[in-house]
Design a protein around this motif. Structure first.
Motif, PDB file in Angstrom:
ATOM      1  N   CYS A 150       0.821  -1.193   0.244  1.00 43.35           N
ATOM      2  CA  CYS A 150      -0.347   0.169  -0.049  1.00 43.35           C
ATOM      3  C   CYS A 150       0.886   1.394   0.125  1.00 43.35           C
ATOM      4  N   LEU A 151       2.519   1.087   0.923  1.00 35.29           N
ATOM      5  CA  LEU A 151       2.740   2.575   0.826  1.00 35.29           C
ATOM      6  C   LEU A 151       3.987   2.335  -0.764  1.00 35.29           C
ATOM      7  N   GLY A 152       3.530   1.414  -1.331  1.00 33.60           N
ATOM      8  CA  GLY A 152       4.247   1.962  -2.716  1.00 33.60           C
ATOM      9  C   GLY A 152       2.910   2.333  -3.804  1.00 33.60           C
ATOM     10  N   TYR A 153       1.677   2.201  -3.530  1.00 28.78           N
ATOM     11  CA  TYR A 153       1.008   3.306  -4.066  1.00 28.78           C
ATOM     12  C   TYR A 153       0.349   4.514  -3.325  1.00 28.78           C
ATOM     13  N   LEU A 154       0.759   4.735  -2.594  1.00 24.38           N
ATOM     14  CA  LEU A 154       0.326   5.838  -1.743  1.00 24.38           C
ATOM     15  C   LEU A 154       1.632   6.809  -2.530  1.00 24.38           C
ATOM     16  N   TYR A 155       2.225   6.077  -1.828  1.00 24.65           N
ATOM     17  CA  TYR A 155       3.755   7.377  -2.092  1.00 24.65           C
ATOM     18  C   TYR A 155       4.218   7.265  -3.126  1.00 24.65           C
ATOM     19  N   GLY A 156       4.042   6.033  -4.296  1.00 18.42           N
ATOM     20  CA  GLY A 156       5.739   5.664  -5.104  1.00 18.42           C
ATOM     21  C   GLY A 156       6.400   4.630  -5.090  1.00 18.42           C
ATOM     22  N   VAL A 157       7.061   3.684  -5.412  1.00 17.57           N
ATOM     23  CA  VAL A 157       7.623   2.679  -5.123  1.00 17.57           C
ATOM     24  C   VAL A 157       8.936   3.194  -5.031  1.00 17.57           C
ATOM     25  N   SER A 158       9.754   4.174  -5.386  1.00 20.01           N
ATOM     26  CA  SER A 158      10.872   5.249  -4.857  1.00 20.01           C
ATOM     27  C   SER A 158      10.727   5.794  -3.655  1.00 20.01           C
ATOM     28  N   ASP A 159       9.721   6.145  -3.486  1.00 24.00           N
ATOM     29  CA  ASP A 159       9.522   7.666  -2.826  1.00 24.00           C
ATOM     30  C   ASP A 159       9.408   6.702  -1.520  1.00 24.00           C
ATOM     31  N   ALA A 160       8.452   5.522  -1.535  1.00 24.48           N
ATOM     32  CA  ALA A 160       8.534   5.123  -0.068  1.00 24.48           C
ATOM     33  C   ALA A 160       9.617   3.905  -0.073  1.00 24.48           C
TER      34      ALA A 160
ATOM     35  N   GLN B 174      16.231  -4.113   7.834  1.00 20.39           N
ATOM     36  CA  GLN B 174      15.090  -2.864   7.252  1.00 20.39           C
ATOM     37  C   GLN B 174      13.464  -3.618   7.768  1.00 20.39           C
ATOM     38  N   TYR B 175      13.830  -5.103   7.313  1.00 16.39           N
ATOM     39  CA  TYR B 175      12.447  -5.591   7.263  1.00 16.39           C
ATOM     40  C   TYR B 175      12.256  -6.058   8.624  1.00 16.39           C
ATOM     41  N   ARG B 176      13.185  -6.303  10.135  1.00 16.18           N
ATOM     42  CA  ARG B 176      13.338  -6.328  11.324  1.00 16.18           C
ATOM     43  C   ARG B 176      12.282  -5.562  11.416  1.00 16.18           C
ATOM     44  N   THR B 177      13.038  -4.317  11.289  1.00 15.29           N
ATOM     45  CA  THR B 177      12.871  -2.618  12.101  1.00 15.29           C
ATOM     46  C   THR B 177      11.609  -1.838  11.834  1.00 15.29           C
ATOM     47  N   PHE B 178      11.453  -1.986  10.191  1.00 17.69           N
ATOM     48  CA  PHE B 178       9.913  -1.421   9.601  1.00 17.69           C
ATOM     49  C   PHE B 178       8.618  -2.328   9.329  1.00 17.69           C
ATOM     50  N   VAL B 179       8.428  -3.953   9.209  1.00 15.66           N
ATOM     51  CA  VAL B 179       7.396  -4.136   8.445  1.00 15.66           C
ATOM     52  C   VAL B 179       7.068  -5.854  10.055  1.00 15.66           C
ATOM     53  N   LEU B 180       8.299  -6.655  10.349  1.00 11.81           N
ATOM     54  CA  LEU B 180       8.302  -7.572  11.368  1.00 11.81           C
ATOM     55  C   LEU B 180       6.820  -6.648  11.946  1.00 11.81           C
ATOM     56  N   PRO B 181       7.267  -6.114  12.802  1.00 11.18           N
ATOM     57  CA  PRO B 181       5.851  -5.918  13.736  1.00 11.18           C
ATOM     58  C   PRO B 181       4.882  -5.453  13.378  1.00 11.18           C
ATOM     59  N   ALA B 182       4.879  -4.741  11.935  1.00  8.08           N
ATOM     60  CA  ALA B 182       2.896  -5.051  11.527  1.00  8.08           C
ATOM     61  C   ALA B 182       2.779  -5.743  10.801  1.00  8.08           C
TER      62      ALA B 182
ATOM     63  N   SER C 112      13.144  -9.310  -0.351  1.00  5.41           N
ATOM     64  CA  SER C 112      14.390  -9.072   0.197  1.00  5.41           C
ATOM     65  C   SER C 112      15.093  -8.346  -1.154  1.00  5.41           C
ATOM     66  N   TYR C 113      13.974  -7.686  -2.609  1.00  3.97           N
ATOM     67  CA  TYR C 113      14.286  -7.070  -3.937  1.00  3.97           C
ATOM     68  C   TYR C 113      14.569  -6.312  -2.797  1.00  3.97           C
ATOM     69  N   PHE C 114      13.631  -5.484  -2.179  1.00  4.21           N
ATOM     70  CA  PHE C 114      13.736  -3.615  -1.399  1.00  4.21           C
ATOM     71  C   PHE C 114      14.576  -3.859  -0.092  1.00  4.21           C
ATOM     72  N   LEU C 115      14.186  -4.420   0.927  1.00  3.55           N
ATOM     73  CA  LEU C 115      14.717  -4.598   2.105  1.00  3.55           C
ATOM     74  C   LEU C 115      15.176  -5.451   2.597  1.00  3.55           C
ATOM     75  N   SER C 116      16.363  -4.786   3.402  1.00  2.00           N
ATOM     76  CA  SER C 116      17.515  -5.593   3.795  1.00  2.00           C
ATOM     77  C   SER C 116      16.719  -6.609   4.835  1.00  2.00           C
ATOM     78  N   PRO C 117      17.781  -7.305   5.595  1.00  2.00           N
ATOM     79  CA  PRO C 117      16.758  -8.054   7.012  1.00  2.00           C
ATOM     80  C   PRO C 117      16.530  -7.172   8.290  1.00  2.00           C
TER      81      PRO C 117
ATOM     82  N   PHE D 278      -6.248 -14.368   2.707  1.00  2.00           N
ATOM     83  CA  PHE D 278      -5.076 -13.686   1.777  1.00  2.00           C
ATOM     84  C   PHE D 278      -4.053 -12.679   1.295  1.00  2.00           C
ATOM     85  N   ILE D 279      -2.601 -12.585   1.417  1.00  2.00           N
ATOM     86  CA  ILE D 279      -2.643 -11.026   1.432  1.00  2.00           C
ATOM     87  C   ILE D 279      -1.264 -11.163   0.932  1.00  2.00           C
ATOM     88  N   PRO D 280      -0.819 -10.531  -0.067  1.00  2.00           N
ATOM     89  CA  PRO D 280       0.146  -9.975  -1.015  1.00  2.00           C
ATOM     90  C   PRO D 280       1.012  -8.629  -0.037  1.00  2.00           C
ATOM     91  N   ASP D 281       2.387  -8.600  -0.358  1.00  2.00           N
ATOM     92  CA  ASP D 281       2.706  -7.713   0.277  1.00  2.00           C
ATOM     93  C   ASP D 281       4.800  -7.925  -0.465  1.00  2.00           C
TER      94      ASP D 281
END
Length: 348
Positions: free
Chosen positions: A152-162, A215-223, A208-213, A200-203
């Motif tokens: 959803c962040l990619g749709y809101l801000y665009g992938v690069s800016d997100a 970064q995933y642990r800090t910003f996304v895993l808790p979500a 790993s194409y976009f986030l380091s381990p 079913f949840i696509p995200d």
């Protein structure tokens, strides 16, 4: 034809066991529309046609799930976003957000969770879930669909800016993810209330194409933990689709099985047999019949060979749901789709 007890078999797989019969799923929303005589653009913009294409897919190809899908832009449409086919294509290109907003707190403050029953096309999905559950009961796995927070962040801000928010404004990234978790929970609740047996949840931006381990642990895993635990509290499993080929990232994501009954899809560039050999039985896997090289460009014999290899290397060991690796191409030969299902029925 879909069979009684499929939901029980799904839960057996999620628990790491071998089912009585191997459930066969496919991300076939576009293929189902085309083989029913329509374009996906027509189906995703007509609720009666959307339902009809799902039903025809089940009854023609013998899929074991009912998965009504419209474009990923569905919760953005009521907020005034531009949306339409990707790259100005038409016909079988699912709608997405086509114009993004600045990556600022001002943009985030404009976001809200729409009324899912009256605004936009989300009610197409909710009504389809209700009717599919009434029609099929427990003879298919009626499956809802929630776009993950990073996607959803990619749709809101665009992938690069997100992605740049990781460095430029990590607090805005965290707060934006938090909003989309709240939205995802609201969508999941509405779909469960409408009869969904699973979500079913696509995200894809969590891969790993976009986030380091880290970064995933800090910003996304808790979500993901929060969202998946919320769905588990409603007694529903999660089919998580990050399209991840890396065994290291899949191992990192496998901890989400501590928070819910989880099936984790294997990315389209990976070999699911090799992934299972490295990952072990830490989590139920989903996939991984290849959509282009095998289903679209192969023959019935190559499809059968791949399905049999997956069954021998993964399914028989337990903890596996057969599915395509991604969305089936609209021009997949029908005989290849049939070969996938028939091989699974005959070989397992």
């Amino acid at each position: 034809m879909a069979y009684r007890g499929v939901v029980e078999d799904v839960r057996t797989c999620l628990a790491g066991g071998a089912p009585r019969q191997l459930p066969v799923f496919a991300m076939a929303q576009v293929f189902d529309a085309v083989t029913a005589g329509h374009t996906f653009e027509q189906a995703e913009n007509d609720k009666a046609l959307l339902l009809d294409c799902v039903v025809r897919g089940i009854e023609t190809w013998d899929w074991d799930w009912a998965w009504p899908v419209v474009g990923d832009s569905v919760t953005f449409e009521p907020l005034g976003f531009d949306f339409g086919p990707r790259l100005e294509g038409r016909g079988n290109d699912p709608y997405i957000v086509t114009a993004h907003r600045p990556a600022t707190y001002a943009t985030l403050k404009e976001m809200r969770i729409p009324d899912l029953r009256t605004e936009g096309r989300m009610h197409y999905v909710l009504e389809a879930l209700e009717k599919l559950k009434a029609r099929y009961g427990d003879t298919v796995c009626v499956t809802g669909w929630v776009v993950g927070p990073m996607q959803c962040l990619g749709y809101l801000y665009g992938v690069s800016d997100a992605m740049l928010l990781v460095y430029d404004n990590p607090e805005l990234l965290k707060d934006s993810v938090a909003f989309f978790v709240e939205q995802a929970m609201a969508v999941a609740d509405a779909e469960i209330d409408s009869g969904a047996d699973a979500i079913f949840i696509p995200d894809l931006l969590s891969a790993s194409y976009f986030l380091s381990p880290e970064q995933y642990r800090t910003f996304v895993l808790p979500a993901h933990q929060q969202l998946f635990a919320h769905i588990a509290a409603r007694s529903r499993p999660v089919f998580f689709h990050p399209n991840e080929p890396s065994v290291e990232r899949l191992r990192q994501m496998a901890v989400l099985a501590e928070h819910c009954d989880l099936a984790l899809t294997v990315g389209s560039e990976a070999d699911i047999v090799e992934i299972r050999s490295q990952l072990g039985d830490a989590v139920c896997l989903m996939g991984n019949v290849h959509c282009l090289g095998t289903l679209r460009d192969g023959t019935p014999d190559t499809v059968r060979a791949e399905v049999k290899g997956i069954i021998d290397g993964v399914s028989r060991k337990g903890g596996h749901l057969l599915n395509t690796c991604a969305t089936m191409a609209f021009d997949t030969p029908p005989e290849n789709a049939r070969a996938m299902v028939e091989a699974a029925r005959a070989h397992f």
